[in-house]
Design a protein around this motif. Structure first.
Motif, mmCIF file in Angstrom:
data_model
loop_
_atom_site.group_PDB
_atom_site.id
_atom_site.type_symbol
_atom_site.label_atom_id
_atom_site.label_comp_id
_atom_site.label_asym_id
_atom_site.label_seq_id
_atom_site.Cartn_x
_atom_site.Cartn_y
_atom_site.Cartn_z
ATOM 1 N N MET A 1 -68.764 -43.908 -12.175
ATOM 2 C CA MET A 1 -68.393 -42.538 -12.622
ATOM 3 C C MET A 1 -69.496 -41.501 -12.700
ATOM 4 N N GLU A 2 -69.290 -40.264 -12.340
ATOM 5 C CA GLU A 2 -70.223 -39.320 -12.447
ATOM 6 C C GLU A 2 -70.508 -38.845 -13.798
ATOM 7 N N THR A 30 -85.730 -40.317 -8.451
ATOM 8 C CA THR A 30 -84.520 -40.614 -7.899
ATOM 9 C C THR A 30 -83.441 -40.852 -8.579
ATOM 10 N N ILE A 31 -82.151 -40.410 -8.307
ATOM 11 C CA ILE A 31 -80.954 -40.524 -9.207
ATOM 12 C C ILE A 31 -79.763 -40.985 -8.099
ATOM 13 N N PRO A 32 -79.216 -41.822 -8.568
ATOM 14 C CA PRO A 32 -77.919 -42.169 -7.676
ATOM 15 C C PRO A 32 -76.871 -41.237 -7.550
ATOM 16 N N LEU A 33 -76.363 -40.814 -6.317
ATOM 17 C CA LEU A 33 -75.718 -39.718 -6.110
ATOM 18 C C LEU A 33 -74.222 -39.957 -6.818
ATOM 19 N N GLU A 34 -73.794 -41.153 -7.087
ATOM 20 C CA GLU A 34 -72.656 -41.501 -7.505
ATOM 21 C C GLU A 34 -72.613 -41.069 -9.054
ATOM 22 N N ASP A 35 -73.769 -41.127 -9.746
ATOM 23 C CA ASP A 35 -73.985 -40.633 -10.967
ATOM 24 C C ASP A 35 -73.936 -39.210 -11.413
ATOM 25 N N ILE A 36 -73.819 -38.503 -10.310
ATOM 26 C CA ILE A 36 -74.120 -37.165 -10.654
ATOM 27 C C ILE A 36 -72.997 -36.111 -10.879
ATOM 28 N N TRP A 59 -69.944 -36.602 -2.258
ATOM 29 C CA TRP A 59 -69.771 -37.156 -3.726
ATOM 30 C C TRP A 59 -69.429 -36.567 -4.696
ATOM 31 N N GLY A 60 -68.628 -35.151 -4.379
ATOM 32 C CA GLY A 60 -68.117 -34.351 -5.095
ATOM 33 C C GLY A 60 -69.011 -33.694 -6.395
ATOM 34 N N VAL A 61 -70.372 -33.456 -6.106
ATOM 35 C CA VAL A 61 -71.053 -32.964 -7.141
ATOM 36 C C VAL A 61 -70.979 -31.380 -6.682
#
Length: 299
Positions: A1-2, A30-36, A59-61
């Motif tokens: 979940m972002e 570095t940041i996981p794309l799914e977290d953003i 990823w819907g960011v």
């Protein structure tokens, strides 16, 4: 979940590597794309690869780009992420005028109720007057209760001489927070397969975010509450720390359907409820209730 809102205020190189957003400055982050959930690029000295933009959209960011005055000027939103996008588009186009008017009635009533709560939380006068006004809102708001409420609300909140047209730090902070909120709503509309330009009240042919401008209204008082609670001397200007805090308001808590949610999650639930109304699976919107300022804490 972002859940992360990423703010880049200094020169950087931005790319992707193994589904991680890579930000290279004095050190590499570095940041996981799914977290953003959202990314704000404030510095005009940030270089971002097209691959990174494509991955962020996948990823819907929501990506905000700022102008030379460091104010949000453009949005990158995901498209074609919903499996039934044409079905929803047809439903939006077919939505009857009476239904649109009832939805706008609910939005305006909820906004005024949250404005009353904002005044109450800050110990300002006028909350009861706004609650009584909210009860008089009719479908489509033909009496323009929204404007009447604003004429009472802002002077009560920021002082009798305050107007929304004044060039001051308070208005700059409000406009910045509203721009972030608008992007959050537009992002959720795109993710859930809705067409942002088809509004229920706003219908400008020059505005591609009419529906976002409609549905963001009940959440504006959260921005108002933060700005009123953190007013500063105009001489300080719209500082980077203040802009960063306004950007992070999407992680503050509102109450919706009897539960506490981050504002960005609450907006998603509200947009989902709008989609259900559009396809006639539901009759009402899920709208927020303003709470005391509280940043969501992750366990």
């Amino acid at each position: 979940m972002e859940f992360r809102s990423v703010f880049i205020a200094n020169p950087a190189q931005v790319s992707v590597r193994r589904e991680q957003l890579v930000i290279q400055q004095a050190r590499e982050v570095t940041i996981p794309l799914e977290d953003i959930a959202s990314l704000l690029v404030e510095s005009q000295a940030v270089v971002i690869s097209s691959a990174a933009l494509q991955k962020l959209a996948r990823w819907g960011v929501t990506v905000y780009f700022c102008d030379e005055k460091h104010l949000p000027a453009a949005l990158l939103l995901p498209v074609n992420r919903h499996s039934r996008q044409l079905k929803l588009l047809k439903a939006q186009i077919a939505m009857s005028k009476p239904m649109q008017k009832r939805l706008w009635q609910a939005v305006v009533k909820n906004k005024i109720q949250n404005q009353a709560k904002c005044l109450e939380l800050l110990g300002r006068p006028g909350a009861q007057d706004l609650r009584e006004l909210a009860r008089t809102v009719r479908p489509g708001d033909p009496d323009n209760c929204e404007a009447t409420a604003a004429a009472w609300y802002f002077p009560a909140l920021f002082g009798p001489s305050f107007t929304r047209g004044t060039d001051c730090l308070t208005n700059a902070a409000l406009n910045y927070g509203y721009a972030i909120l608008r992007g959050a709503v537009a992002r959720n509309l795109s993710i859930h397969g809705l067409e942002p330009c088809l509004g229920i009240f706003h219908h400008s042919e020059l505005n591609q975010f009419n529906l976002a401008d409609d549905l963001m209204e009940p959440y504006r008082p959260l921005v108002d509450l933060y700005v009123a609670s953190n007013r500063r001397n105009d001489g300080e200007g719209l500082t980077p720390p203040l802009k960063q805090q306004l950007f992070y308001l999407t992680n503050y808590v509102v109450q919706q359907n009897g539960k506490r949610y981050r504002m960005i999650s609450a907006v998603g639930r509200m947009v989902e409820s709008f989609a259900r109304v559009a396809v006639q699976e539901s009759k009402g919107l899920e709208l927020p209730e303003l709470r005391p300022l509280e940043s969501y804490q992750y366990e």
